[in-house]
Design a protein around this motif. Structure first.
Motif, PDB file in Angstrom:
ATOM      1  N   VAL A 187       6.718   7.856   9.522  1.00 56.39           N
ATOM      2  CA  VAL A 187       4.773   7.415   9.343  1.00 56.39           C
ATOM      3  C   VAL A 187       4.469   7.417   8.304  1.00 56.39           C
ATOM      4  O   VAL A 187       3.561   6.953   8.191  1.00 56.39           O
ATOM      5  CB  VAL A 187       4.397   9.271  10.216  1.00 56.39           C
ATOM      6  CG1 VAL A 187       3.262   9.225   9.981  1.00 56.39           C
ATOM      7  CG2 VAL A 187       4.630   9.039  11.769  1.00 56.39           C
ATOM      8  N   PHE A 188       5.206   8.244   7.010  1.00 59.78           N
ATOM      9  CA  PHE A 188       4.842   8.123   6.159  1.00 59.78           C
ATOM     10  C   PHE A 188       5.078   6.555   5.137  1.00 59.78           C
ATOM     11  O   PHE A 188       4.131   6.742   3.806  1.00 59.78           O
ATOM     12  CB  PHE A 188       5.463   9.308   4.910  1.00 59.78           C
ATOM     13  CG  PHE A 188       4.478  10.638   5.293  1.00 59.78           C
ATOM     14  CD1 PHE A 188       4.136  11.247   5.916  1.00 59.78           C
ATOM     15  CD2 PHE A 188       5.344  11.695   4.667  1.00 59.78           C
ATOM     16  CE1 PHE A 188       3.163  12.637   6.535  1.00 59.78           C
ATOM     17  CE2 PHE A 188       4.821  13.647   5.283  1.00 59.78           C
ATOM     18  CZ  PHE A 188       3.941  13.371   5.886  1.00 59.78           C
ATOM     19  N   VAL A 189       6.249   7.263   5.664  1.00 54.74           N
ATOM     20  CA  VAL A 189       6.775   5.018   4.958  1.00 54.74           C
ATOM     21  C   VAL A 189       4.954   3.756   6.156  1.00 54.74           C
ATOM     22  O   VAL A 189       4.232   3.271   4.386  1.00 54.74           O
ATOM     23  CB  VAL A 189       7.858   4.594   5.928  1.00 54.74           C
ATOM     24  CG1 VAL A 189       8.370   2.965   5.750  1.00 54.74           C
ATOM     25  CG2 VAL A 189       8.779   5.366   5.347  1.00 54.74           C
ATOM     26  N   SER A 190       4.616   4.239   6.789  1.00 54.36           N
ATOM     27  CA  SER A 190       3.671   3.146   6.794  1.00 54.36           C
ATOM     28  C   SER A 190       2.508   2.938   6.304  1.00 54.36           C
ATOM     29  O   SER A 190       1.904   2.500   6.011  1.00 54.36           O
ATOM     30  CB  SER A 190       3.684   3.377   8.667  1.00 54.36           C
ATOM     31  OG  SER A 190       3.467   4.496   8.771  1.00 54.36           O
ATOM     32  N   ASN A 192       2.057   5.297   3.451  1.00 60.20           N
ATOM     33  CA  ASN A 192       2.441   4.372   2.396  1.00 60.20           C
ATOM     34  C   ASN A 192       1.852   2.838   1.610  1.00 60.20           C
ATOM     35  O   ASN A 192       1.773   2.588   0.981  1.00 60.20           O
ATOM     36  CB  ASN A 192       3.107   4.880   0.872  1.00 60.20           C
ATOM     37  CG  ASN A 192       2.697   6.295   0.835  1.00 60.20           C
ATOM     38  OD1 ASN A 192       2.643   6.797   0.103  1.00 60.20           O
ATOM     39  ND2 ASN A 192       4.036   7.511   1.772  1.00 60.20           N
ATOM     40  N   ILE A 193       2.488   2.385   2.737  1.00 61.94           N
ATOM     41  CA  ILE A 193       2.257   0.480   2.927  1.00 61.94           C
ATOM     42  C   ILE A 193       1.086   0.506   3.059  1.00 61.94           C
ATOM     43  O   ILE A 193       0.449  -0.398   2.497  1.00 61.94           O
ATOM     44  CB  ILE A 193       3.465   0.115   3.811  1.00 61.94           C
ATOM     45  CG1 ILE A 193       4.341   0.813   3.302  1.00 61.94           C
ATOM     46  CG2 ILE A 193       3.256  -1.426   4.125  1.00 61.94           C
ATOM     47  CD1 ILE A 193       5.760  -0.155   4.454  1.00 61.94           C
ATOM     48  N   SER A 194       0.610   0.948   4.159  1.00 64.34           N
ATOM     49  CA  SER A 194      -1.008   1.132   4.572  1.00 64.34           C
ATOM     50  C   SER A 194      -1.335   1.142   2.803  1.00 64.34           C
ATOM     51  O   SER A 194      -3.168   0.647   2.673  1.00 64.34           O
ATOM     52  CB  SER A 194      -1.673   1.470   5.199  1.00 64.34           C
ATOM     53  OG  SER A 194      -0.865   1.561   6.492  1.00 64.34           O
ATOM     54  N   VAL A 195      -1.353   1.909   1.894  1.00 65.93           N
ATOM     55  CA  VAL A 195      -2.664   2.072   0.983  1.00 65.93           C
ATOM     56  C   VAL A 195      -2.269   1.324   0.490  1.00 65.93           C
ATOM     57  O   VAL A 195      -3.135   0.922  -0.662  1.00 65.93           O
ATOM     58  CB  VAL A 195      -1.643   3.477   0.111  1.00 65.93           C
ATOM     59  CG1 VAL A 195      -2.544   3.988  -0.877  1.00 65.93           C
ATOM     60  CG2 VAL A 195      -2.552   4.905   1.660  1.00 65.93           C
ATOM     61  N   LEU A 196      -1.086   0.479   0.164  1.00 62.79           N
ATOM     62  CA  LEU A 196      -0.976  -0.311  -0.692  1.00 62.79           C
ATOM     63  C   LEU A 196      -1.493  -1.397  -0.809  1.00 62.79           C
ATOM     64  O   LEU A 196      -2.368  -2.087  -0.850  1.00 62.79           O
ATOM     65  CB  LEU A 196       0.401  -0.764  -1.312  1.00 62.79           C
ATOM     66  CG  LEU A 196       1.890   0.732  -1.711  1.00 62.79           C
ATOM     67  CD1 LEU A 196       2.517  -0.209  -1.474  1.00 62.79           C
ATOM     68  CD2 LEU A 196       1.084  -0.012  -2.850  1.00 62.79           C
ATOM     69  N   VAL A 197      -1.383  -1.729   0.643  1.00 66.04           N
ATOM     70  CA  VAL A 197      -2.557  -2.872   1.423  1.00 66.04           C
ATOM     71  C   VAL A 197      -3.756  -2.421   1.525  1.00 66.04           C
ATOM     72  O   VAL A 197      -5.503  -3.943   0.653  1.00 66.04           O
ATOM     73  CB  VAL A 197      -2.132  -2.746   3.020  1.00 66.04           C
ATOM     74  CG1 VAL A 197      -2.801  -4.082   3.665  1.00 66.04           C
ATOM     75  CG2 VAL A 197      -0.902  -3.567   3.064  1.00 66.04           C
ATOM     76  N   LEU A 198      -4.369  -1.770   1.511  1.00 62.61           N
ATOM     77  CA  LEU A 198      -6.047  -0.779   1.738  1.00 62.61           C
ATOM     78  C   LEU A 198      -6.368  -1.301   0.576  1.00 62.61           C
ATOM     79  O   LEU A 198      -8.127  -1.310   0.081  1.00 62.61           O
ATOM     80  CB  LEU A 198      -6.127   0.462   2.456  1.00 62.61           C
ATOM     81  CG  LEU A 198      -5.836   0.584   4.060  1.00 62.61           C
ATOM     82  CD1 LEU A 198      -6.035   1.390   4.020  1.00 62.61           C
ATOM     83  CD2 LEU A 198      -6.783  -0.916   4.547  1.00 62.61           C
ATOM     84  N   LYS A 199      -5.926  -1.262  -0.667  1.00 66.14           N
ATOM     85  CA  LYS A 199      -5.907  -0.853  -2.292  1.00 66.14           C
ATOM     86  C   LYS A 199      -6.919  -2.286  -2.507  1.00 66.14           C
ATOM     87  O   LYS A 199      -7.014  -2.666  -3.177  1.00 66.14           O
ATOM     88  CB  LYS A 199      -4.990  -0.283  -2.832  1.00 66.14           C
ATOM     89  CG  LYS A 199      -4.782   0.573  -3.123  1.00 66.14           C
ATOM     90  CD  LYS A 199      -4.036   0.855  -4.081  1.00 66.14           C
ATOM     91  CE  LYS A 199      -4.439   0.733  -5.451  1.00 66.14           C
ATOM     92  NZ  LYS A 199      -5.478   2.357  -5.909  1.00 66.14           N
ATOM     93  N   LYS A 200      -6.612  -3.695  -1.003  1.00 70.61           N
ATOM     94  CA  LYS A 200      -7.059  -4.315  -1.975  1.00 70.61           C
ATOM     95  C   LYS A 200      -8.338  -4.443  -1.541  1.00 70.61           C
ATOM     96  O   LYS A 200      -9.597  -5.851  -2.020  1.00 70.61           O
ATOM     97  CB  LYS A 200      -6.487  -5.739  -1.421  1.00 70.61           C
ATOM     98  CG  LYS A 200      -4.817  -5.790  -1.229  1.00 70.61           C
ATOM     99  CD  LYS A 200      -3.652  -6.973  -1.015  1.00 70.61           C
ATOM    100  CE  LYS A 200      -2.113  -6.738  -1.479  1.00 70.61           C
ATOM    101  NZ  LYS A 200      -1.093  -7.551  -0.826  1.00 70.61           N
ATOM    102  N   VAL A 214       1.512   5.495  -6.984  1.00 67.24           N
ATOM    103  CA  VAL A 214       1.181   6.742  -6.497  1.00 67.24           C
ATOM    104  C   VAL A 214       2.477   6.575  -5.110  1.00 67.24           C
ATOM    105  O   VAL A 214       3.386   6.735  -4.209  1.00 67.24           O
ATOM    106  CB  VAL A 214       0.472   7.589  -6.130  1.00 67.24           C
ATOM    107  CG1 VAL A 214       0.857   9.040  -5.602  1.00 67.24           C
ATOM    108  CG2 VAL A 214      -0.352   8.358  -7.885  1.00 67.24           C
ATOM    109  N   PRO A 215       1.942   5.261  -4.276  1.00 65.37           N
ATOM    110  CA  PRO A 215       2.145   5.314  -2.674  1.00 65.37           C
ATOM    111  C   PRO A 215       3.347   4.293  -3.126  1.00 65.37           C
ATOM    112  O   PRO A 215       4.461   4.663  -2.866  1.00 65.37           O
ATOM    113  CB  PRO A 215       0.991   4.097  -2.368  1.00 65.37           C
ATOM    114  CG  PRO A 215       0.753   3.677  -2.897  1.00 65.37           C
ATOM    115  CD  PRO A 215       0.510   4.974  -4.450  1.00 65.37           C
ATOM    116  N   THR A 222      10.905   8.603  -0.520  1.00 63.99           N
ATOM    117  CA  THR A 222      10.599   8.969   1.462  1.00 63.99           C
ATOM    118  C   THR A 222      11.848   8.068   2.051  1.00 63.99           C
ATOM    119  O   THR A 222      12.613   8.359   2.439  1.00 63.99           O
ATOM    120  CB  THR A 222       9.619   8.067   2.396  1.00 63.99           C
ATOM    121  OG1 THR A 222       7.982   8.374   1.904  1.00 63.99           O
ATOM    122  CG2 THR A 222       9.625   8.102   3.816  1.00 63.99           C
ATOM    123  N   ALA A 223      12.241   7.169   1.475  1.00 65.18           N
ATOM    124  CA  ALA A 223      13.666   6.171   1.729  1.00 65.18           C
ATOM    125  C   ALA A 223      14.764   6.830   1.005  1.00 65.18           C
ATOM    126  O   ALA A 223      16.130   7.239   2.416  1.00 65.18           O
ATOM    127  CB  ALA A 223      13.459   4.802   0.760  1.00 65.18           C
TER     128      ALA A 223
END
Length: 272
Positions: A187-190, A192-200, A214-215, A222-223
């Protein structure tokens, strides 16, 4: 404390490489902080969550982190590591060694209350998450039903509670903890990926922001933690993922057939 040995604080087990021991301990520490992740599902029920929730979250994490660290240091000083590893109740071993006169039966009651509190926290968190997914048409609409007076998602609470009780009969507590951590890491992987996408996205009102690094660091950490789980945990986790995916597909097919709107989210307006 008179028989304690402060030198044990910096000692590692002779048959375990320090890096491996640190990552293994990180998995346990990760499980200890699950309650803070669960609190995010209740943020929408807080007044002025943009201001209040981050302060409460990081303040609570910092406080708990200090307490956990002090307990870990005290445990290493008071009780030999081999004793802690071989004990089914390591905290009770610490209390015995410290000379605090707490009966074993009372300690068992305290432990039971702590476990029940964790289970109730999970039910509260998971039921709200289930309700939110149903509201977004990502789960069957039955899960979005609420009680007329209290406005609590009673169907989601009932189903999550029954599933939680059922899981208690599958494997032991250690296995459930490993699978829970594994699922949350995914869940945290998804997230943090969402944070990177939403920053746009451009948000017109006040909201919480974090630097892009940070993400990225969170994804890397996490990996690494994901590599610490064994094959059995991955198999069980995969089974849960397949079940969740099947429910999602069924809900989406039903939504398209009934003409329900596409799922929407206001996540971008709250955090990036």
């Amino acid at each position: 404390m008179a028989g304690g040995d402060p030198a044990r604080v910096g000692q590692f087990a002779p048959d375990v490489p320090p890096v491996t021991g640190i990552f293994s301990a990180s998995i346990i520490a990760f499980f200890s902080f699950l309650g803070f992740e669960s609190a995010a599902n209740m943020a929408e029920e807080v007044k002025d969550p943009t201001r209040s929730y981050p302060r409460a979250l990081f303040g609570a994490i910092g406080t708990a982190g200090v307490v956990y660290l002090l307990i870990a240091i005290g445990a290493a000083i008071v009780v030999p590591t081999n004793t802690l590893v071989g004990s089914s109740g390591p905290l009770l071993e610490i209390l015995k060694a410290s000379g605090v006169g707490i009966p074993g039966s009372l300690f068992s009651i305290i432990a039971l209350i702590a476990i029940a509190n964790g289970a109730l926290l999970f039910i509260t968190m998971a039921s709200r998450a289930t309700y939110g997914l149903a509201e977004a048409h990502l789960l069957p609409q039955t899960f979005s039903k609420v009680m007329p007076g209290r406005r609590t998602p009673w169907v989601a609470i009932l189903v999550v509670g029954l599933v939680t009780m059922g899981m208690s009969f599958v494997g032991d507590v250690g296995d459930l903890a490993d699978v829970t951590v594994q699922l949350l890491l995914l869940v945290f992987v998804s997230a943090n990926i969402s944070v990177l996408v939403l920053k746009k996205d451009k948000v017109g009102h006040r909201h919480v922001t974090v630097p892009r690094i940070v993400p990225i660091l969170a994804l890397a950490a996490t990996a690494v933690l994901l590599t610490q789980q064994d094959a059995h945990t991955w198999i069980v986790t995969g089974g849960y993922v397949l079940v969740g995916t099947a429910i999602f597909v069924i809900a989406r097919v039903h939504a398209k057939r009934t003409g329900q709107p596409e799922p929407t989210s206001n996540a971008a307006s709250a955090f990036d």
